[in-house]
Design a protein around this motif. Structure first.
Motif, short mmCIF file in Angstrom:
data_model
loop_
_atom_site.label_atom_id
_atom_site.label_comp_id
_atom_site.label_asym_id
_atom_site.label_seq_id
_atom_site.Cartn_x
_atom_site.Cartn_y
_atom_site.Cartn_z
N ILE A 17 16.85 38.15 99.86
CA ILE A 17 18.15 38.81 100.08
C ILE A 17 18.88 39.15 98.79
CG2 ILE A 17 18.44 37.63 102.27
CD1 ILE A 17 20.54 35.85 100.88
N TYR A 18 18.38 38.63 97.66
CA TYR A 18 19.20 38.75 96.45
C TYR A 18 18.90 39.99 95.61
CZ TYR A 18 20.39 33.95 97.58
OH TYR A 18 20.84 32.83 98.22
N GLY A 19 17.93 40.77 96.02
CA GLY A 19 17.67 42.01 95.30
C GLY A 19 16.72 41.88 94.13
N ALA A 20 16.01 40.76 94.03
CA ALA A 20 15.01 40.63 92.96
C ALA A 20 13.86 41.60 93.24
CB ALA A 20 14.48 39.20 92.90
N ASP A 21 13.27 42.14 92.17
CA ASP A 21 12.13 43.04 92.36
C ASP A 21 10.90 42.26 92.82
OD1 ASP A 21 13.45 45.42 91.39
OD2 ASP A 21 13.45 44.41 89.45
N SER A 22 10.80 41.02 92.33
CA SER A 22 9.68 40.20 92.79
C SER A 22 10.13 38.74 92.89
CB SER A 22 8.48 40.34 91.86
OG SER A 22 8.81 39.87 90.58
N ILE A 23 9.40 38.03 93.73
CA ILE A 23 9.72 36.62 93.98
C ILE A 23 8.51 35.79 93.62
CG2 ILE A 23 10.08 34.96 95.87
CD1 ILE A 23 11.73 37.26 97.19
N LEU A 24 8.74 34.72 92.92
CA LEU A 24 7.64 33.85 92.56
C LEU A 24 7.80 32.52 93.30
CD1 LEU A 24 5.46 33.59 89.81
CD2 LEU A 24 6.76 31.51 89.99
N LEU A 25 6.94 32.26 94.24
CA LEU A 25 6.96 30.98 94.94
C LEU A 25 6.15 30.00 94.10
CD1 LEU A 25 6.31 32.35 98.56
CD2 LEU A 25 8.49 31.88 97.45
N ASP A 26 6.81 28.96 93.64
CA ASP A 26 6.23 28.12 92.59
C ASP A 26 5.65 26.83 93.17
OD1 ASP A 26 5.48 27.15 90.18
OD2 ASP A 26 7.49 26.63 89.48
N LEU A 27 4.38 26.65 92.94
CA LEU A 27 3.74 25.39 93.33
C LEU A 27 3.54 24.48 92.11
CD1 LEU A 27 0.95 26.74 95.73
CD2 LEU A 27 3.18 25.79 96.33
N GLU A 28 3.88 25.01 90.91
CA GLU A 28 3.56 24.26 89.70
C GLU A 28 4.75 23.42 89.21
OE1 GLU A 28 3.51 25.81 85.95
OE2 GLU A 28 1.82 24.66 85.19
N ASP A 29 5.39 23.82 88.14
CA ASP A 29 6.37 22.93 87.49
C ASP A 29 7.59 22.60 88.33
OD1 ASP A 29 4.78 22.71 85.34
OD2 ASP A 29 5.94 24.02 84.01
N ALA A 30 7.96 23.48 89.27
CA ALA A 30 9.17 23.23 90.06
C ALA A 30 8.94 22.17 91.14
CB ALA A 30 9.65 24.52 90.71
N VAL A 31 7.69 21.75 91.30
CA VAL A 31 7.37 20.83 92.41
C VAL A 31 6.89 19.49 91.85
CG1 VAL A 31 5.92 20.50 94.45
CG2 VAL A 31 6.74 22.79 93.87
N LEU A 64 -6.29 24.87 87.13
CA LEU A 64 -7.52 24.32 87.73
C LEU A 64 -7.91 22.96 87.15
CD1 LEU A 64 -9.62 27.58 88.15
CD2 LEU A 64 -8.95 25.99 89.98
N SER A 65 -7.36 22.61 86.00
CA SER A 65 -7.66 21.30 85.43
C SER A 65 -6.89 20.18 86.12
CB SER A 65 -7.33 21.30 83.94
OG SER A 65 -5.93 21.52 83.77
N THR A 66 -5.95 20.54 86.99
CA THR A 66 -5.19 19.51 87.72
C THR A 66 -5.85 19.26 89.07
OG1 THR A 66 -3.77 21.04 88.94
CG2 THR A 66 -3.08 20.47 86.70
N PRO A 67 -5.49 18.18 89.74
CA PRO A 67 -6.10 17.91 91.07
C PRO A 67 -5.63 18.91 92.13
CG PRO A 67 -5.04 15.93 90.16
CD PRO A 67 -4.63 17.07 89.28
N PHE A 68 -4.68 19.80 91.78
CA PHE A 68 -4.07 20.65 92.81
C PHE A 68 -4.51 22.11 92.75
CE2 PHE A 68 -1.02 17.57 90.99
CZ PHE A 68 -1.06 16.62 92.00
N GLY A 69 -5.05 22.52 91.60
CA GLY A 69 -5.30 23.94 91.39
C GLY A 69 -6.24 24.55 92.41
N LEU A 70 -7.38 23.90 92.65
CA LEU A 70 -8.36 24.46 93.58
C LEU A 70 -7.81 24.51 95.00
CD1 LEU A 70 -11.16 25.60 93.85
CD2 LEU A 70 -12.03 23.26 94.19
#
Lengths: 283, 522
Positions: A17-31, A64-70
């Protein structure tokens, strides 16, 4: 590009809703580490049902070096977001490994290899050193980005408001992107209450060649847009240049002058680029 | 009988009298006069040098002829810091007074302690522009036999003029007063700014007590309330909790959602055709509504555009815009923070006005009639643009009519701002629980997911579309939001009416039914 933590359903729901051109759903550092599985499932499910309106949606997976990448790739690749953003990219070999896995998953799901693109994040000194080889060798990489926080950590320097410590990295990454004819997106500005600071940094990013900037709060979007949106005066000038160039070209004239200033091919190219940004066509 | 919005209205209500159904926002006004006769103000006389000072509030109340069935009025300028309403009713309760009609210009959370007095019938009727918290919950569940009457700020003045509310005792807290009862809210340790809602009470109440914690030498200037209407003056240690009355400056929200809505609303205003030199403007004091002022301020500076006046509930943000020369004048019926009191006291372009001048529809022109653009909030809005600002999604009475319908009626452009859903509850309904402001006076709804223009105003819609704004048909937005939230199960009510929502002209625009006990889960 608006970063949204992958474990926050309310923010994902409102992301478009905020008018960003693109949205990045983050599974990495924000979690947080203990939220990784839940975030992956949440992103997968909400991606399917949420209307992000006109924004393109990317997902940042774990390395991919983390347990979550794959596991991230197994869940996200079948969704075919606009792009997968890969963190801490350091070498072409890493990209080859990543692409092999992505393409295997795509094959299992009967998906093409040319729809979803990759964004390579350059966040280490090694990545900066190898950035041209990363940016130029893979057709699926259509943007590179700089991760300022991780890069300063890797360089063992303290981030400063003037960004002096990562200035070389910024410019090297830009050159690699320009040489590869792909987009290059600047790092986030972490102080969401410092609107003037954000404006200054964005103006600088634009001047040195970044094609966009990542933001961590919707309140930052308008400022980035304001900086990157051509002014009416710029559009008028570009329109005049392109129009007169076409008229002169038709008359067989290559170089001409407007208001006493010489107009040649590079100036015309810049004007055409600006009009594309402004979505303006010349009759 | 049905009113013009299709709401079933009883012809007569025990304890209230004959009811008149709403027939349209301007139908009654278009006659040019009010059908109901006005009552005379009380006839009083005081001897020279007769003292009005009382040692305690109790003494003043005793001297005011308390009796069963009396009507007691208050203003709500102390907001959630008021303590005198509860103290007064406690004194009356302890004196054995019963069957009181409470006529406070609004009721807040700080008034919850009077709930036992509703249960034991010390208080049996309520007139107010707003009711919240535990009182709102209890009233929705039917604690009173007689329905509460919800009026607008302008409508309250009309109620008093016509004798629908006949005030026996008005208790008027003031942050400064003198021994004769000249009083103001604009200075003193408990300063709250304008005292505009209490002016009509002082004029019409049979007995008037001014209560202050700051007794100043005669005369108290400015004479926001003047001595010729005041019977008794009481000095107390405190008129309320200063931290909840008025503190600092009002801050613009940091909520990205509110800011997004506010920016869209400002874009709507800019391209509406009403954003012109000399425009008159009113915004609310909270959330997205106040944030609209931030963006309008930027747009006015960018275009070097100067407005005429700002009106209504006034915040420090309005004062800043006055001081920057963006507007010529502030008309202030209610102030929201400490900075406003200073401005009211010291800036002659910041003018304190009474509720009658603010919004009473039955006179030769209230100032709401001069508004070009007003920005208002909503608890719910329906596909006919009717707005509910009084009952929550759970059926509780939890809001205020305030000046909502008054300003919407007067403005050339009424912009309602609200998120398309709160929590899991959609805000756009096929039919709102309770209509406070009729859709015919609402021009635009602005949500984070799109802008909806009332189809009655096609020229406005055209202007906004030409500006490239994201205009959606309200039915489409309703469906879009329902897909996200689902449609909540309807609440269950009994046939008992617990509230009458009076439109500003005195007609009944809607009723509130008693909520079944099982619906209240909090």
């Amino acid at each position: 590009m608006l970063y949204i933590p992958g474990n926050n359903p309310a923010m994902i729901q409102q992301g478009g809703i905020y008018g960003a051109d693109s949205i990045l759903l983050d599974l990495e550092d924000a979690v947080a580490l203990n939220q990784k599985d839940a975030a992956r499932t949440l992103v997968r499910n909400m991606f399917k049902v949420t209307d992000f309106y006109d924004a393109e949606v990317c997902v940042r997976v774990n390395h991919l070096s983390t347990p979550f990448g794959l596991a991230d790739l197994e869940e996200i690749v079948p969704l075919q977001p606009s792009a997968i953003r890969y963190p801490k990219t350091e070498s072409p070999e890493e990209v080859i490994e990543l692409l092999n896995i992505i393409e295997r998953i795509e094959d299992r799901h009967n998906l093409p290899h040319n729809k979803m693109t990759l964004h390579a994040m350059i966040e280490t000194a090694m990545g900066v050193q190898n950035v041209f080889n990363i940016a130029s060798k893979f057709s699926r990489i259509d943007a590179i980005t700089i991760g300022g926080q991780d890069l300063t950590a890797d360089m063992n320097i303290i981030p400063t408001p003037d960004g002096i410590g990562i200035d070389f990295a910024r410019k090297r990454i830009i050159m690699a992107a320009k040489a590869s004819h792909i987009d290059v997106i600047d790092t986030v500005f972490p102080d969401v209450n410092d609107e003037e600071g954000l404006r200054r940094e964005t103006e600088y990013a634009k001047r040195i060649g970044f094609t966009g900037k990542a933001v961590i709060n919707p309140r930052q979007i308008d400022i980035v847009h304001e900086v990157y949106t051509p002014t009416e005066e710029e559009i008028r000038k570009a329109y005049r240049i392109v129009r007169e160039f076409r008229m002169n070209s038709a008359a067989g004239i290559g170089v001409f002058a407007i208001d006493g200033k010489m107009i040649d091919a590079p100036i015309v190219a810049r004007a055409e680029y600006l009009l594309r940004l402004a979505n303006v066509t010349v009759d | 009988m049905l009113n013009s919005l299709g709401r079933e209205i009883p012809e007569y209500m025990e304890g209230i009298g004959k009811l008149e159904p709403f027939q349209g926002a301007l139908t009654k006004l278009s006659k040019g006069w009010m059908d109901e006769p006005t009552i005379p103000a009380p006839n009083k006389a005081y001897l020279p040098h007769q003292s009005k000072l009382c040692k305690t509030l109790e003494e003043a109340i005793i001297r005011s002829n308390p009796h069963n069935g009396m009507t007691v009025s208050f203003h709500h300028h102390l907001r959630n810091g008021d303590i005198l309403l509860v103290q007064t009713l406690t004194i009356l309760h302890n004196m054995g007074i019963r069957d009181i009609t409470l006529a406070s210009s609004s009721l807040n959370e700080c008034h919850d302690p009077i709930l036992p007095y509703l249960k034991d019938q010390t208080v049996t009727k309520i007139f107010s522009s707003g009711i919240r918290s535990e009182l709102g919950r209890a009233i929705a569940l039917g604690v009173l036999d007689t329905p509460v009457v919800i009026h607008s700020h302008g409508g309250r003045v009309r109620c008093i003029h016509t004798g629908k509310i006949q005030i026996d005792l008005a208790v008027i807290p003031a942050s400064a007063a003198d021994c004769e009862g000249n009083a103001t809210g604009s200075h003193g340790k408990s300063a709250f700014g304008s005292i505009g809602y209490a002016v009509i009470d002082a004029r019409y109440a049979k007995q008037v007590i001014v209560v202050t914690d700051n007794l100043v030498d005669f005369p108290c200037i400015p004479l926001s309330i003047s001595q010729n209407f005041i019977d008794h003056v009481v000095l107390v240690d405190s008129i309320g909790d200063a931290s909840k009355i008025a503190t600092g400056t009002t801050r613009i929200t940091n909520s990205p959602m509110d800011l997004r809505i506010a920016k869209l609303a400002a874009d709507v205003i800019e391209h509406s055709g009403f954003f012109v030199p000399g425009f008159a403007f009113q915004v609310g004091a909270g959330g997205a509504s106040l944030a609209v002022a931030k963006f309008i301020r930027e747009k006015m500076k960018k275009k070097s555009l100067k407005g005429s006046f700002m009106l209504g509930g006034i915040t420090s943000y309005c004062v800043d815009m006055l001081n920057e020369g963006l507007f010529e004048t502030i008309f202030d019926v209610q102030s929201f923070d400490a900075v406003v009191s200073n401005s009211l006291l010291n800036n002659r372009h910041h003018i304190e006005i009474p509720a009658a001048l603010y919004a009473n529809p039955f006179n030769c022109g209230c100032i709401t009639n001069k508004i070009d653009v007003v920005v208002l909030g909503a608890l719910e809005i329906d596909v006919d643009f009717n707005v509910n600002v009084i009952t929550g999604s759970e059926g509780k009475i939890r809001g205020a009519s305030g000046g909502h319908s008054d300003t919407a009626s007067g403005a050339k452009l009424t912009v309602v701002v609200c998120p398309s859903f709160r929590g899991r509850i959609p805000i756009i309904k096929k039919r709102v629980h309770t209509i406070v402001t009729p859709g015919e006076t609402v021009h635009v709804l602005v949500t984070e997911r799109g802008i909806c223009v009332n189809p009655a105003f096609p020229e406005l819609e055209n202007n906004l579309r030409m500006a490239g704004l994201n205009i959606k048909e309200i039915h489409d937005l309703e469906i879009e939001v329902d897909k996200i939230t689902g449609i909540p199960a309807p609440l269950e009510y009994t046939d008992k009416i617990v509230g009458l929502v009076e439109y500003r002209d005195g007609t009944i625009i809607d009723v509130i039914h008693q909520l079944k006990e099982k619906e209240i889960k909090i």
